[in-house]
Design a protein around this motif. Structure first.
Motif, short mmCIF file in Angstrom:
data_model
loop_
_atom_site.label_atom_id
_atom_site.label_comp_id
_atom_site.label_asym_id
_atom_site.label_seq_id
_atom_site.Cartn_x
_atom_site.Cartn_y
_atom_site.Cartn_z
N ALA A 24 1.10 -1.50 -0.25
CA ALA A 24 -0.26 -1.77 -0.89
C ALA A 24 -0.51 -1.03 -2.26
O ALA A 24 -1.06 -1.68 -3.02
CB ALA A 24 -1.33 -1.41 0.30
N PHE A 35 -4.64 1.13 2.28
CA PHE A 35 -5.12 1.64 3.50
C PHE A 35 -5.50 3.14 3.41
O PHE A 35 -6.74 3.44 3.90
CB PHE A 35 -3.96 1.57 4.64
CG PHE A 35 -4.17 0.11 5.37
CD1 PHE A 35 -4.96 -0.70 5.02
CD2 PHE A 35 -3.12 0.09 6.44
CE1 PHE A 35 -4.81 -2.06 5.70
CE2 PHE A 35 -3.28 -1.13 7.18
CZ PHE A 35 -3.90 -2.25 6.70
N ARG A 36 -4.42 3.78 2.92
CA ARG A 36 -4.59 5.47 3.30
C ARG A 36 -4.67 6.41 2.07
O ARG A 36 -4.74 7.48 2.33
CB ARG A 36 -3.22 5.65 4.03
CG ARG A 36 -3.05 5.16 5.15
CD ARG A 36 -1.60 5.69 5.96
NE ARG A 36 -1.58 4.74 7.28
CZ ARG A 36 -1.21 3.58 7.33
NH1 ARG A 36 -0.85 2.95 6.27
NH2 ARG A 36 -1.07 2.97 8.32
N GLN A 106 5.06 -5.44 2.57
CA GLN A 106 4.27 -5.30 3.77
C GLN A 106 2.79 -5.98 3.50
O GLN A 106 1.96 -6.09 4.12
CB GLN A 106 4.02 -3.90 4.15
CG GLN A 106 5.11 -3.02 4.44
CD GLN A 106 4.77 -1.65 4.42
OE1 GLN A 106 4.41 -0.94 5.37
NE2 GLN A 106 5.17 -0.87 3.33
N ILE A 108 -0.31 -8.48 2.52
CA ILE A 108 -0.44 -9.89 3.08
C ILE A 108 -1.44 -10.58 1.94
O ILE A 108 -1.68 -11.64 2.46
CB ILE A 108 -1.38 -9.46 4.43
CG1 ILE A 108 -2.46 -8.53 3.88
CG2 ILE A 108 -0.34 -8.94 5.43
CD1 ILE A 108 -3.52 -8.37 5.06
N ASP A 109 -1.12 -10.01 0.79
CA ASP A 109 -2.32 -10.62 -0.34
C ASP A 109 -1.55 -12.05 -0.92
O ASP A 109 -2.14 -12.48 -1.80
CB ASP A 109 -2.39 -9.61 -1.25
CG ASP A 109 -1.30 -8.92 -1.83
OD1 ASP A 109 -0.33 -9.61 -2.19
OD2 ASP A 109 -1.54 -7.66 -2.02
N HIS A 126 4.87 -8.40 7.43
CA HIS A 126 3.40 -8.39 7.98
C HIS A 126 2.51 -9.62 7.97
O HIS A 126 1.67 -9.81 8.36
CB HIS A 126 2.62 -7.15 7.69
CG HIS A 126 3.41 -5.95 8.15
ND1 HIS A 126 2.92 -4.58 7.24
CD2 HIS A 126 4.49 -5.56 8.56
CE1 HIS A 126 3.83 -3.57 7.79
NE2 HIS A 126 4.73 -4.28 8.72
N THR A 198 4.07 2.52 -1.13
CA THR A 198 3.96 2.44 0.29
C THR A 198 4.15 3.92 0.79
O THR A 198 4.81 4.86 0.43
CB THR A 198 4.97 1.59 1.02
OG1 THR A 198 4.76 2.02 2.35
CG2 THR A 198 6.64 1.78 0.48
N SER A 199 3.31 4.30 1.76
CA SER A 199 3.41 5.24 2.34
C SER A 199 4.44 5.57 3.37
O SER A 199 4.54 6.70 4.00
CB SER A 199 1.99 5.76 3.11
OG SER A 199 1.60 4.81 4.25
N GLU A 224 2.90 9.43 -4.66
CA GLU A 224 3.30 10.56 -3.99
C GLU A 224 4.72 10.40 -3.27
O GLU A 224 5.21 9.44 -3.07
CB GLU A 224 2.27 10.95 -2.99
CG GLU A 224 2.28 9.81 -2.01
CD GLU A 224 1.07 9.76 -0.80
OE1 GLU A 224 0.54 10.98 -0.53
OE2 GLU A 224 0.80 8.75 -0.12
P1 NAD Z 1 -0.65 2.82 2.82
O1 NAD Z 1 -2.05 2.66 2.25
O2 NAD Z 1 -0.23 3.17 3.78
O3 NAD Z 1 0.05 3.67 1.34
C1 NAD Z 1 -0.02 3.16 0.06
C2 NAD Z 1 0.88 4.29 -0.87
O4 NAD Z 1 0.87 3.71 -1.88
C3 NAD Z 1 0.16 5.56 -0.85
O5 NAD Z 1 1.50 6.48 -0.78
C4 NAD Z 1 -0.40 5.85 -2.34
O6 NAD Z 1 -0.33 7.10 -2.77
C5 NAD Z 1 0.38 4.62 -2.87
N1 NAD Z 1 -0.41 4.21 -4.21
C6 NAD Z 1 -1.34 3.70 -4.46
N2 NAD Z 1 -1.91 3.08 -5.27
C7 NAD Z 1 -0.90 3.28 -6.24
C8 NAD Z 1 -0.19 2.88 -7.32
N3 NAD Z 1 -1.32 2.42 -8.01
N4 NAD Z 1 1.06 3.18 -7.81
C9 NAD Z 1 1.64 3.72 -7.15
N5 NAD Z 1 1.62 4.26 -5.85
C10 NAD Z 1 0.10 3.74 -5.30
O7 NAD Z 1 -0.01 1.17 2.24
P2 NAD Z 1 1.27 0.77 2.98
O8 NAD Z 1 2.35 1.66 3.08
O9 NAD Z 1 1.51 -0.66 2.34
O10 NAD Z 1 0.62 0.52 4.61
C11 NAD Z 1 1.17 -0.38 5.02
C12 NAD Z 1 0.03 -1.41 5.72
O11 NAD Z 1 -0.96 -1.73 4.80
C13 NAD Z 1 0.77 -2.87 6.00
O12 NAD Z 1 0.57 -2.98 7.25
C14 NAD Z 1 0.16 -3.58 5.02
O13 NAD Z 1 0.11 -5.02 5.74
C15 NAD Z 1 -1.33 -2.95 4.84
N6 NAD Z 1 -2.07 -3.41 3.72
C16 NAD Z 1 -1.79 -4.48 2.71
C17 NAD Z 1 -2.60 -4.73 1.62
C18 NAD Z 1 -2.21 -5.80 0.59
O14 NAD Z 1 -1.94 -6.87 0.89
N7 NAD Z 1 -2.45 -5.88 -0.52
C19 NAD Z 1 -3.70 -3.86 1.42
C20 NAD Z 1 -4.05 -2.74 2.22
C21 NAD Z 1 -3.15 -2.62 3.34
#
Ligand code: NAD
Length: 260
Positions: A24, A35-36, A106, A108-109, A126, A198-199, A224
């Protein structure tokens, strides 16, 4: 390896198959929350949905009982108004230069497709908002009608059996699509893995990072440190915003002009 050394490796001729893992964080600069992240992430901002706990909004068992919170959120997250980012543009460049092996995402956008990355290179682990079906009889539901419902924040119901309709996004408690499972062996052919935004907390997706060969360099581009990055001697950790790190890398590659 730092960014310049990484750039030299990418253009050395030895690096032909670049595999990507996206999360994300790649799309936050497009305006889609992750998400996180502690303050801006979706999970920190769901009080208005009155959920028992934040993850419930993406749990299939919860959705079966109460799909309304998901559709309230879907109204805000529905693809259409968001544009691909510089990072997506960089990935398209890798594809144009025949360096992109597979882009596991991951997200979904559907911003990977919208950026013009070839569909056969993208594995939406996903699922996505591109299709939807009834959770009871599994029949597909019309795209236009879905869009209408989502934009009004209404829960779409199956015209055949009355069951709730859900986009083909993988919820917690559901299996990952067969395309994802079938693509896992492709990791073994990679000669560079880049993990972005991604986290690495959602499994089994997160475990892909450990599946490349030991001699395949792994690069993490994230705000991070995550996963076991740093545990292999050829790991590279580039902390920062995806778009900024990717722009520096494009500069080192001499591709900056080509970024859209
Ligand atoms: P996550 O929220 O768990 O982690 C996001 C990570 O990206 C974090 O470590 C954060 O520090 C980092 N981050 C945030 N902004 C950043 C940037 N500009 N540059 C660099 N790093 C950055 O997200 P994830 O690991 O993708 O979690 C998985 C779930 O989130 C999946 O199941 C996915 O389907 C879903 N998700 C998708 C979307 C989307 O489609 N855009 C949005 C939210 C969640």
């Amino acid at each position: 390896l730092d960014a310049p050394a990484l750039a030299r490796y990418i253009t050395s001729g030895k690096c032909k198959n670049i595999t990507l893992m996206l999360g994300a964080g790649v799309s936050t600069s497009a305006g889609i929350p992750d998400f996180r992240s502690p303050e801006t992430g979706l999970y920190a901002n769901l009080a208005r949905l009155n959920l028992p706990y934040p993850e419930a909004v993406f749990e299939i068992n919860f959705f079966r009982r109460n799909p309304t919170p998901f559709y309230t959120l879907a109204q805000e997250l529905y693809p259409g108004k968001f544009r691909p980012t510089i990072t997506h543009s960089f990935i398209k460049l890798l594809a144009n230069k025949s360096l992109l092996h597979t882009c596991f995402t991951q997200n979904i956008d559907t911003l990977e497709r919208r950026a013009g990355i070839p569909a056969q290179k993208i594995i939406e682990a996903h699922g996505s908002f591109a299709k939807q079906r009834c959770i009871r009889c599994k029949i597909e539901f019309d795209d236009d009608s879905m869009k209408e419902h989502v934009l009004l924040g209404k829960v779409p119901k199956c015209e055949t059996c009355g069951g709730y309709v859900k986009p083909d996004i993988v919820f917690f408690g559901e299996d990952l699509p067969p395309e994802f499972i079938n693509a896992i062996p492709r990791l073994a052919d990679s000669d560079l893995l880049i993990v972005l935004g991604t986290s690495l907390t959602v499994r089994p997706f997160a475990s892909l990072a450990g599946m490349v060969e030991k001699d395949c360099p792994r690069v993490l581009i994230n705000l991070e440190r995550v996963g076991d990055f740093g545990s292999r001697s050829n790991d590279v950790i580039l902390l920062g915003k995806c778009d900024e790190v990717v722009r520096d890398l494009a500069k080192a590659l001499g591709w900056e002009e080509e970024l859209e």
